[in-house]
Design an enzyme around this catalytic site. Structure first.
Site, PDB file in Angstrom:
ATOM      1  N   ASP A  86       0.798  -1.300  -0.054  1.00  0.00           N
ATOM      2  CA  ASP A  86       0.075  -0.026  -0.002  1.00  0.00           C
ATOM      3  C   ASP A  86       0.869   1.297   0.140  1.00  0.00           C
ATOM      4  OD1 ASP A  86      -2.167   1.462   0.074  1.00  0.00           O
ATOM      5  OD2 ASP A  86      -2.551   1.456   2.146  1.00  0.00           O
TER       6      ASP A  86
ATOM      7  N   GLU B  21       2.093   5.159  -4.444  1.00  0.00           N
ATOM      8  CA  GLU B  21       2.182   6.017  -5.491  1.00  0.00           C
ATOM      9  C   GLU B  21       3.328   6.677  -5.697  1.00  0.00           C
ATOM     10  OE1 GLU B  21      -0.342   5.668  -3.136  1.00  0.00           O
ATOM     11  OE2 GLU B  21      -1.373   4.483  -4.284  1.00  0.00           O
TER      12      GLU B  21
ATOM     13  N   ASP C 279      -9.066   3.220  -2.252  1.00  0.00           N
ATOM     14  CA  ASP C 279     -10.110   3.677  -1.318  1.00  0.00           C
ATOM     15  C   ASP C 279     -11.511   4.243  -1.855  1.00  0.00           C
ATOM     16  OD1 ASP C 279      -8.094   3.057   0.423  1.00  0.00           O
ATOM     17  OD2 ASP C 279      -7.740   5.033   1.093  1.00  0.00           O
TER      18      ASP C 279
HETATM   19  C1  GLC Z   1      -4.918   3.399   2.884  1.00  0.00           C
HETATM   20  C2  GLC Z   1      -5.508   2.005   2.049  1.00  0.00           C
HETATM   21  C3  GLC Z   1      -6.455   1.334   2.931  1.00  0.00           C
HETATM   22  C4  GLC Z   1      -5.988   0.809   4.243  1.00  0.00           C
HETATM   23  C5  GLC Z   1      -5.387   2.521   4.873  1.00  0.00           C
HETATM   24  C6  GLC Z   1      -4.716   1.976   6.497  1.00  0.00           C
HETATM   25  O1  GLC Z   1      -5.818   4.423   2.759  1.00  0.00           O
HETATM   26  O2  GLC Z   1      -5.897   2.335   0.766  1.00  0.00           O
HETATM   27  O3  GLC Z   1      -6.892   0.197   2.443  1.00  0.00           O
HETATM   28  O4  GLC Z   1      -7.017   0.336   4.935  1.00  0.00           O
HETATM   29  O5  GLC Z   1      -4.342   2.907   3.945  1.00  0.00           O
HETATM   30  O6  GLC Z   1      -3.650   1.210   6.006  1.00  0.00           O
END
Ligand code: GLC
Length: 627
Positions: free
Chosen positions: A304, A307, A416
């Site tokens: 995650d 980007e 998200d």
């Molecule tokens: C980001 C991710 C999401 C995750 C959050 C906390 O927003 O896209 O899926 O739950 O971070 O880690």
């Protein structure tokens, strides 16, 4: 046929696996006008592609910017999302695919400024352009996919259902989630661990009190048929004494500012540094850190914030604090008030920050901004290659940011989204675009990540997601619970998720076929019925594998919808766990789909397994054919 046009590439992105000689003197389908590629469209021209972008399957009529962006509001006005997938498929008088292999920002104006014109403008005119022609839309995609290499194949168990939530704070929360699923008889294969499992949000650490024995716990859960899938974020906490930071610092593996100092940014752990995934040594080093978790029995991950998402940079934050302090004592008029308020908001993912740090690669030093779209892609590659080395089995792996090429190493989830009805449709419309670019193992957060989900929304979303290779319910911290047991009545979810398991023999084998044949698992109807003008206009139905067509409900309180059948098909209805079928002729049908029923259509009989509580119980051989 594929032709490569070489506009002096300045970095090899690694997206392409097949070396092609540059084409000299062959006319481009585009005209070159002031650093843009332009093409006149006639009224009928459709444009497909651009991966996971917002809006419809036919992308004509909007402007997109390919620049991986942490964008949590996927509304219609957005130009960029998490992935950058520079492939378009023009279907007009001229029919061709075009892949703009460029890791920096590029704008695709597809009839936005001038409704009859495509104008594609790379910010730096240094790229490889591939033009792909063929006899059909499917053939063009197949040629393109053979150029970029085979898609990632997840383990079979990754086709099971997974539950996730940001906010499962400790082992007990995970265990009680598993209990609720299993007591209700709802099949489940995975529970995801969000950043809460880490110690102070440090990658590859485990919180000592919340998860005192992750190894023992992972084993215990696996005995129950459930695998734990932790998150890994891109940035590394800047903290002396934290081994990952200390080692990366000593070896010089983090991205640097123009003076060669580590570029410090703020993300979940606070001040952090960015591993230089474009540097092969640094990338291998980061990948090997996953060992800390594979040693505990972990078999899959989601990557995650790659980007990379930046809440602020150290430099930007100091500046913002200073400028707000300067206002102390002064009377703020409305404009300066809003200016002050936005001072901090503007720090997030600021272009100036992306322009202020550098990568050291074997091909030279690159300003991050110019190669931005490769960051998440290279993180996925780093993890995949290391995980294949660390373990004998292929991992479950998917990412938020991506670029074409990453499809060889992992899947993607669409980030998200919101608990909005429109996001069921959007998710459906994103799937073919992703598939064209090789991202076959994909799906969206079921029920919506942001906002509060309702029972009917979850039921309808699940009824669609039964068909997406990645089937995961995930939600944000502080939102209303949206697990399949959260709304009291669990029977309906037992049937819907149960159906998913019964469909795995079909879904998995169609998925493998799509990988093997460089084909799309999800296709817009026009790809299969090119001469059918009605099929060409359908934006809310998809072909799934060779035999199935889906037409989900994505509107609140709707319990029926129009469905277009491009040929005679069998309507298959799952109602209360029972299955019934009826033959329907080609044409439009008004199909009733009461909440809880799952209705889909088959061109030929499809295999259905016996019900199973998880994939290890699933008998892939013992199937009956329906349809
Ligand atoms: C980001 C991710 C999401 C995750 C959050 C906390 O927003 O896209 O899926 O739950 O971070 O880690």
């Amino acid at each position: 046929m594929i032709k490569r046009y070489d506009f002096s590439p300045f970095i090899h992105t690694g997206a392409v696996v097949k070396e092609l000689p540059a084409t000299e003197g062959t006319p481009l389908p585009f005209a070159l006008f002031e650093q843009s590629f332009t093409l006149k469209m006639d009224k009928e021209t459709r444009v497909f592609g651009l991966g996971e972008t917002v809006r419809g399957i036919n992308k004509r009529g909007w402007i997109y910017e390919s620049f991986c962006t942490d964008e949590p509001f996927h509304t219609e006005d957005k130009r960029s999302v998490y992935g950058a997938h520079n492939f378009i498929l023009v279907d007009g008088k001229e029919r061709f695919g075009a892949f703009f292999d460029l890791p920096g920002r590029i704008t695709f104006d597809l009839g936005y400024t001038d409704s009859d014109k495509i104008v594609i403008t790379p910010e730096r005119f240094a790229l490889d352009l591939y033009i792909i022609t063929g006899d059909s839309l499917k053939e063009i995609v197949g040629e393109f996919r053979s150029l970029i290499g085979k898609s990632y194949i997840p383990p079979l168990w990754a086709f099971g259902f997974g539950q996730s939530r940001w906010g499962y704070a400790c082992q007990n929360d995970i265990e009680s989630c598993a209990d609720s699923y299993q007591q209700a008889g709802i099949p489940i294969d995975m529970i995801y661990l969000d950043i809460d499992y880490m110690d102070s949000f440090k990658d590859f650490s485990v919180h000592p009190e919340r998860f005192p024995d992750l190894k023992g716990f992972a084993l215990k859960m696996k005995d129950r048929g459930i695998r734990l899938i932790p998150i890994i974020d891109a940035a590394v906490k800047k903290e002396k004494g934290y081994a990952v930071y200390d080692e990366g610092l000593e070896k010089g593996y983090f991205c640097k500012d123009e003076n060669g100092n580590d570029y410090v940014v703020g993300v979940w752990p606070g001040k952090s540094v960015l591993p230089d995934f474009l540097n092969s040594e640094a990338s291998r080093w980061f990948g090997m850190q996953y060992k800390a978790l594979t040693d505990l029995g972990i078999e899959g991950f989601w990557n995650d914030m790659n980007e990379p998402a930046l809440f602020y940079s150290e430099k930007g934050l100091d500046h913002a604090i200073h400028s707000v302090q300067e206002m102390d004592g002064s009377r703020l008029d409305a404009l300066s008030f809003f200016g002050a308020r936005d001072t901090f908001a503007r720090l997030q993912n600021a272009p100036d920050d992306y322009k202020s740090f550098y990568h050291n690669t074997p091909e030279g030093r690159f300003r991050h901004y110019d190669v931005h779209n490769l960051y998440g892609c290279k993180m996925t590659q780093s993890a995949y290659e290391a995980l294949c080395e660390l373990r004998d089995e292929p991992p479950l792996l998917f990412s938020r940011a991506s670029y074409i090429g990453a499809h060889r190493y992992g899947g993607v989830w669409t980030g998200d989204n919101h608990a909005w009805w429109s996001h069921i449709l959007q998710s459906l419309q994103q799937m073919p675009g992703l598939n064209m670019c090789g991202f076959l193992y994909s799906g969206s957060d079921i029920g919506g990540f942001n906002g509060n989900c309702t029972r009917d929304l979850l039921i309808r979303w699940m009824s669609f997601a039964v068909f997406t290779p990645l089937m995961r319910d995930h939600s944000a911290f502080g939102t209303r619970s949206q697990e399949a047991f959260a709304f009291g009545d669990t029977e309906v979810f037992r049937h819907i998720i149960g159906l998913r398991y019964r469909l795995i023999p079909y879904l998995y084998s169609e998925f493998l076929k799509a990988v093997e044949n460089d084909a799309m698992f999800f296709r817009p109807l026009v790809f299969d019925y090119e001469d059918d003008e009605t099929a060409a206009r359908i934006e809310d139905q998809l072909m799934v594998g060779e035999s199935v067509m889906i037409a989900p409900i994505y509107r609140q309180n709707a319990d029926a919808r129009n469905v277009y059948l491009p040929e005679k098909m069998t309507q298959i209805r799952m109602h209360g766990g029972g299955i019934s079928t009826v033959e329907l002729c080609k044409g439009w049908h008004y199909v009733s789909v009461p909440l809880g029923d799952v209705v889909f259509f088959a061109k030929s009989p499809i295999p259905l397994a016996k019900p199973a509580r998880n994939t290890s119980e699933l008998d892939m051989e013992d199937v009956e054919y329906i349809g």
